[in-house]
Design an enzyme around this catalytic site. Structure first.
Site, PDB file in Angstrom:
ATOM      1  N   THR A  39       8.236 -50.761 -10.424  1.00  0.00           N
ATOM      2  CA  THR A  39       8.364 -51.464  -9.142  1.00  0.00           C
ATOM      3  C   THR A  39       7.412 -50.896  -8.107  1.00  0.00           C
ATOM      4  O   THR A  39       6.932 -51.612  -7.232  1.00  0.00           O
ATOM      5  CB  THR A  39       9.828 -51.361  -8.661  1.00  0.00           C
ATOM      6  OG1 THR A  39      10.634 -52.048  -9.607  1.00  0.00           O
ATOM      7  CG2 THR A  39      10.027 -51.984  -7.303  1.00  0.00           C
ATOM      8  N   TYR A  52      10.596 -59.879  -7.960  1.00  0.00           N
ATOM      9  CA  TYR A  52       9.196 -59.450  -7.977  1.00  0.00           C
ATOM     10  C   TYR A  52       8.819 -59.209  -9.427  1.00  0.00           C
ATOM     11  O   TYR A  52       9.669 -59.215 -10.308  1.00  0.00           O
ATOM     12  CB  TYR A  52       9.033 -58.145  -7.175  1.00  0.00           C
ATOM     13  CG  TYR A  52       9.833 -57.018  -7.788  1.00  0.00           C
ATOM     14  CD1 TYR A  52      11.184 -56.867  -7.515  1.00  0.00           C
ATOM     15  CD2 TYR A  52       9.246 -56.158  -8.714  1.00  0.00           C
ATOM     16  CE1 TYR A  52      11.929 -55.874  -8.136  1.00  0.00           C
ATOM     17  CE2 TYR A  52       9.989 -55.164  -9.331  1.00  0.00           C
ATOM     18  CZ  TYR A  52      11.330 -55.033  -9.036  1.00  0.00           C
ATOM     19  OH  TYR A  52      12.063 -54.069  -9.662  1.00  0.00           O
ATOM     20  N   THR A 118      11.733 -47.273 -12.326  1.00  0.00           N
ATOM     21  CA  THR A 118      12.921 -46.432 -12.162  1.00  0.00           C
ATOM     22  C   THR A 118      13.939 -46.592 -13.294  1.00  0.00           C
ATOM     23  O   THR A 118      14.743 -45.695 -13.527  1.00  0.00           O
ATOM     24  CB  THR A 118      13.615 -46.723 -10.810  1.00  0.00           C
ATOM     25  OG1 THR A 118      14.007 -48.091 -10.787  1.00  0.00           O
ATOM     26  CG2 THR A 118      12.705 -46.402  -9.646  1.00  0.00           C
ATOM     27  N   ASP A 119      13.887 -47.727 -14.009  1.00  0.00           N
ATOM     28  CA  ASP A 119      14.938 -48.007 -15.000  1.00  0.00           C
ATOM     29  C   ASP A 119      15.046 -46.927 -16.078  1.00  0.00           C
ATOM     30  O   ASP A 119      16.144 -46.538 -16.468  1.00  0.00           O
ATOM     31  CB  ASP A 119      14.691 -49.365 -15.684  1.00  0.00           C
ATOM     32  CG  ASP A 119      14.956 -50.537 -14.749  1.00  0.00           C
ATOM     33  OD1 ASP A 119      15.494 -50.313 -13.650  1.00  0.00           O
ATOM     34  OD2 ASP A 119      14.619 -51.684 -15.123  1.00  0.00           O
ATOM     35  N   LYS A 191      19.613 -42.488 -12.830  1.00  0.00           N
ATOM     36  CA  LYS A 191      19.593 -43.629 -11.917  1.00  0.00           C
ATOM     37  C   LYS A 191      21.033 -44.101 -11.794  1.00  0.00           C
ATOM     38  O   LYS A 191      21.636 -44.531 -12.772  1.00  0.00           O
ATOM     39  CB  LYS A 191      18.691 -44.742 -12.471  1.00  0.00           C
ATOM     40  CG  LYS A 191      18.593 -45.940 -11.541  1.00  0.00           C
ATOM     41  CD  LYS A 191      17.593 -46.981 -12.024  1.00  0.00           C
ATOM     42  CE  LYS A 191      17.516 -48.122 -11.020  1.00  0.00           C
ATOM     43  NZ  LYS A 191      16.528 -49.147 -11.373  1.00  0.00           N
ATOM     44  N   GLU A 313      39.544 -33.403 -28.147  1.00  0.00           N
ATOM     45  CA  GLU A 313      40.781 -34.039 -28.628  1.00  0.00           C
ATOM     46  C   GLU A 313      40.874 -33.988 -30.152  1.00  0.00           C
ATOM     47  O   GLU A 313      41.846 -34.440 -30.740  1.00  0.00           O
ATOM     48  CB  GLU A 313      40.871 -35.473 -28.109  1.00  0.00           C
ATOM     49  CG  GLU A 313      41.028 -35.519 -26.589  1.00  0.00           C
ATOM     50  CD  GLU A 313      41.511 -36.869 -26.065  1.00  0.00           C
ATOM     51  OE1 GLU A 313      42.203 -37.609 -26.780  1.00  0.00           O
ATOM     52  OE2 GLU A 313      41.169 -37.179 -24.904  1.00  0.00           O
TER      53      GLU A 313
HETATM   54  N1  ASP Z   1      12.505 -52.687 -13.712  1.00  0.00           N
HETATM   55  C1  ASP Z   1      11.731 -51.828 -12.877  1.00  0.00           C
HETATM   56  C2  ASP Z   1      11.137 -50.748 -13.756  1.00  0.00           C
HETATM   57  O1  ASP Z   1      11.856 -49.903 -14.211  1.00  0.00           O
HETATM   58  C3  ASP Z   1      12.595 -51.246 -11.812  1.00  0.00           C
HETATM   59  C4  ASP Z   1      11.934 -50.221 -10.921  1.00  0.00           C
HETATM   60  O2  ASP Z   1      10.874 -49.694 -11.154  1.00  0.00           O
HETATM   61  O3  ASP Z   1      12.567 -49.880  -9.885  1.00  0.00           O
HETATM   62  O4  ASP Z   1       9.954 -50.766 -13.979  1.00  0.00           O
END
Ligand code: ASP
Length: 356
Positions: A39, A52, A118-119, A191, A313
């Site tokens: 992103t 986007y 971020t994923d 995340k 357990e």
């Molecule tokens: N789907 C995007 C990615 O991981 C989300 C992001 O970058 O925030 O590339």
């Protein structure tokens, strides 16, 4: 004549400053930015739309969008990939890690920044932390808002990441993840939120440090093995063994394990319920998978945070299972892939999960 005199004076001053050590003091650290997409490199047709496309903008455009970045480091960029990180792959990880090892072996590079979606950023960061062989700083960053969004936070995140990579305090801390003014250890960060800019958190151990417009400080040291102390290496490796993750839930069917084994999984991570639990039928299927096919099953958790403890357990030895500790399923998968690739046996596996 006058011009020649001035040139001579400038030359003599430069020689004197070098001899006295001034020239070295003013040289900026060399930071290489390796871009992979996400992103932070995404763009949208509207600044106020949440939709986007990730991985659209090239690294030079991203660097140019960060005011003052060239004052804190001598930066240069390289495009390794340009994907949404949902499409991150072992192939890109290996390419990235090999390139980082190559760059950091050179005296010309002081630190590395990786721009990344971020994923799966926590996965890439953890993988790199286990296979990058250097004490020099490696920092991953990204953004939750695309580069064309109102209040895009990518440029400040990139500025901060470069400042961290350029700072000698950051040496020996392993791979770090920095977004939203925070510095996290690759192993500990997750995340935690799908859209919020404060998505990255280290819920069990807390953040490693903080960064504010390039000024930074550390609060604690990472306490597991990484970098030079890691036994894992990707030298000569082109593939990693298949390890799958199965999400546990009430009344899940035991044939799920058989399906993954048949599909070629050499290891399985269960995102268990609670403290790494699963139905009795799945446990028995896990035992059979190891006894009949040598497939190692690691118990992690679908809970957002917390430890998965050995012999909680039931006795893990009775089912040949391994407890993931505080490694979430995605990171447990990475450790298991590297361990299997390294030829580690079940008898060694719990120790690896306890120390890496
Ligand atoms: N789907 C995007 C990615 O991981 C989300 C992001 O970058 O925030 O590339």
């Amino acid at each position: 004549m006058r011009a020649l005199k001035l040139k001579m004076i400038a030359f003599l001053m430069a020689v004197a400053m070098t001899t006295m050590g001034f020239a070295q003091d003013t040289a900026l650290p060399n930071v290489k930015i390796l871009a992979t997409g996400g992103t932070i490199a995404g763009s949208a047709s509207s600044a106020t739309s949440g939709s986007y496309s990730a991985g659209q903008v090239g690294i030079q455009t991203m660097i140019n969008a960060v005011p003052g970045i060239k004052k804190i480091a001598d930066v240069s960029g390289e495009q390794i990939a340009n994907v949404g990180s949902q499409d991150m792959s072992v192939e890109i990880w290996l390419k990235l890690a090999n390139r980082i090892n190559e760059l950091l072996a050179s005296d010309d590079v002081d630190g590395i920044v990786i721009t990344h979606g971020t994923d799966t950023q926590e996965e890439t960061a953890y993988f790199l932390s286990l296979v990058v062989k250097s004490d020099k700083p490696v920092v991953t960053t990204g953004s939750m808002r695309s580069s064309t969004s109102i209040s895009a936070e990518g440029p400040l995140n990139l500025y901060n990441a470069v400042a961290i990579a350029a700072d000698s305090q950051s040496k020996g801390k392993g791979v770090m993840v920095s977004l939203n003014d925070q510095i996290h250890a690759a192993r500990d960060v997750s995340k935690m939120n799908t859209t919020n800019v404060n998505s990255f958190q280290s819920p069990i151990k807390g953040m490693l440090g903080g960064v504010f417009y390039g000024r930074l400080g550390f609060f604690r040291e990472p306490n597991t093995k990484f970098g030079n102390s890691s036994k894992f290496s990707i030298e000569g490796i082109e593939k990693l063994p298949r390890v799958d993750i199965i999400y546990a839930y009430a009344d899940m069917s035991p044939d799920l394990i058989d399906m993954h084994v048949k599909a070629g999984a050499k290891g399985i991570v269960i995102a268990g319920v609670g403290n790494g639990n699963m139905t009795d039928a799945i446990l028995k299927a896990a035992k059979k998978a190891y006894e009949e096919h040598g497939v190692i099953v690691v118990r992690s958790t679908r809970a957002a945070t917390g430890w998965v403890l050995r012999d909680n357990e039931f006795k893990d030895d009775d089912y040949h299972t391994v407890a993931s500790g505080d490694l979430n399923p995605a990171k447990a998968r990475i450790l298991l892939m590297l361990a299997l690739s390294n030829g580690e046996k079940l008898s060694e596996m719990q120790n690896l999960f306890d120390t890496y």
